[in-house]
Enzyme design. Sequence first.
Site, mmCIF file in Angstrom:
data_model
loop_
_atom_site.group_PDB
_atom_site.id
_atom_site.type_symbol
_atom_site.label_atom_id
_atom_site.label_comp_id
_atom_site.label_asym_id
_atom_site.label_seq_id
_atom_site.Cartn_x
_atom_site.Cartn_y
_atom_site.Cartn_z
ATOM 1 N N ASP A 401 -0.889 8.544 -5.237
ATOM 2 C CA ASP A 401 -2.120 8.813 -4.509
ATOM 3 C C ASP A 401 -1.773 9.183 -3.062
ATOM 4 O O ASP A 401 -0.932 8.533 -2.428
ATOM 5 C CB ASP A 401 -3.004 7.564 -4.547
ATOM 6 C CG ASP A 401 -4.305 7.742 -3.808
ATOM 7 O OD1 ASP A 401 -5.172 8.460 -4.320
ATOM 8 O OD2 ASP A 401 -4.449 7.159 -2.719
ATOM 9 N N GLU A 430 -0.526 13.704 -5.140
ATOM 10 C CA GLU A 430 -1.439 14.503 -4.328
ATOM 11 C C GLU A 430 -0.698 14.938 -3.065
ATOM 12 O O GLU A 430 -0.526 14.147 -2.142
ATOM 13 C CB GLU A 430 -2.677 13.685 -3.957
ATOM 14 C CG GLU A 430 -3.556 13.337 -5.144
ATOM 15 C CD GLU A 430 -4.753 12.499 -4.734
ATOM 16 O OE1 GLU A 430 -5.873 12.812 -5.173
ATOM 17 O OE2 GLU A 430 -4.576 11.521 -3.966
#
Length: 656
Positions: A401, A430
């Site tokens: 993340d 990400e």
Amino acid sequence: MSIKAYWDDDKTITAELDRIYYDGDSRHFTIIDNMNTYVRAEIIQSVIMDHLKRYTLRVEGLEIGSAYTIADERFLKSPLIYRNILKTDFFDRKFYYEGKDLGSSYSPEQTVFKVWSPISSRMLVDIEGWGIQEMIRGDKGVFESAVQGDFDGFAYQYVAENNGHWHSANDPYGYSSTANTDKSVIINLQKLNIELNKETLPLLKQKTDAVIYELHVRDMSSLESSGIKQKGKFLGLTEEKTHNNRGDSTGLDYLTELGITHIQLMPVYDFGTVDEIHPETHYNWGYDPVHFNIPEGSYGSDITDPYSRMIDLQKMISTFHSKGLRVIMDVVYNHMFDRDSSDFENLVPYYYFRTGDDGEPSNGSFCSNDLDSTRPMVRKYILESLERWMKIYGMDGFRFDLMGILDIETMNQVASLVKSIDPSAIVYGEGWNMPTLLADDQKATMMNQEQMPDISHFNDYFRDAVKGDTMLEKIDHRGFMTGSHRHLEKLPNLLLGSRVYANGSPFFSAPVKSVNYVECHDNHTTFDKMTAAGIKKEEILPRQKLMLAAVLFSRGIPFLHSGQEMCRTKGGDHNSYKSSDAINGIDWDRRSEFRELVEFVKDAISLRKETALFRKAEYDDDTEIKVDKHGKTVEIQYSDNTILIMNLGNHNHEID
């Protein structure tokens, strides 16, 4: 307080006096140690600020780990706070600890506790039901204590004295905890004897052979239509022969039938915003870490048993493996639920979190704290944490993340470690460029993807071009598959692995770098976006097919959000991270209502597996591309004469 003082490097202290206090003036400052010895600090600079006067002081002979007090000329005193000294090469050289034995190490005869806290002057271990024992400071700022006896299952905490105060902290290296992370628990790892069934997994030759399916443990079983008995629990996803209200398969059986290769678990570490004793009172996706190494207690079958959450997670992963499904863990090493109450901050304040020169926290995560992966002991912690998840629980890869908050060196070490344990494991994340206090050329972002050869990235260019904009204020913005055929000539680039970006500049260095998706837990589901954008009801199903076809027939790594293949809806909620089960739960009756779409996805996954050219991990120039903008058709002919035709005009697709 009118005076504050910070130790900022090995010979410099920053002192601040409020200007309401004698206009902030002091002719000298004194440092006092815990033996009441006085050392005069030399003023080498003073600067008048709006509300305070800041002094730079030179002092020598201070020892890290000792408690000091600073006093001005009028004997106004304050604890000397360890701050930027912790960010120096001097500190790293002196206190980097190479050992892999931090935490509690259990045996029936004794438990050995080790905790790293170089700035603490004292450290205690408080064992519930037994008592408190002083810990001995050793090399590299590691405190150690051996307690004789069998302490299996006992709760404990550390109590540290630093920066003028006593702080209680759980063990950052602990294996389990009592409910709601109240205390760490001593664990006998020999009791974790579940066979993880890694050897039953089919061979994964390359990452582009993967088909990833993202799910939230609780969502999969929370509604009655799941037919699952152990709702919201790890063990709910081990149940077989479960059915919805129309008799169609749900849960584990459904996942096995679908044809996916990998399950990506949304956070299953210990997170902060669900009451583990009364989980029904709150809901959360879990992107608010409290303890990176401990499974989330609300997913365990017995919150009173600290082994339950661990064994239940092992059983779930073992079951997935036995069905040929690999498991990817969604990890959030970029921030924590709350910096001030975190174990890291209580044990070594100002070390684990990224700060500016003035000590203010970096906020690239928009959670008021960013973990500082460039610090050697933070990087070491992340690596050891990942190793635990792989060796104890059998994780087959990791999704990071907000990976762009971490640094390139850390992520390359992550990829190297993971590959050394399991060469088939996948690492991706990400790669957004977040506004954290780190130079852009150090961030693990997509723009730096060539410096991270073994890491893949979520392709938001693919997402937005195929589906349309994800922002709430641009809900009616459409992509190729939702009605906007402008720049249709750019679609083949996406289908072939996003070699270039929208403006034609280089993007990914290989298709394997691209995680192709149009829907994940964030933002509207594709069904809800199309509904909100005013797309006609009769067009939604064919457009959903087109988007799924784009994901599954593109080069790269395909990624599906759970329920996407049954037109999952969250009732229009675009950010359901803390909404109810009624909003987030999978309505398994839609699995029957949209049977045609489910079967389409099964067939598409099967076709992808059969067609090597869809799964090619490198770029080539052996394709012919035809784009008919008037007819709204894209045709790609591969080297073996396989032809992919995507007809956006009538919303159908064809494969020859």
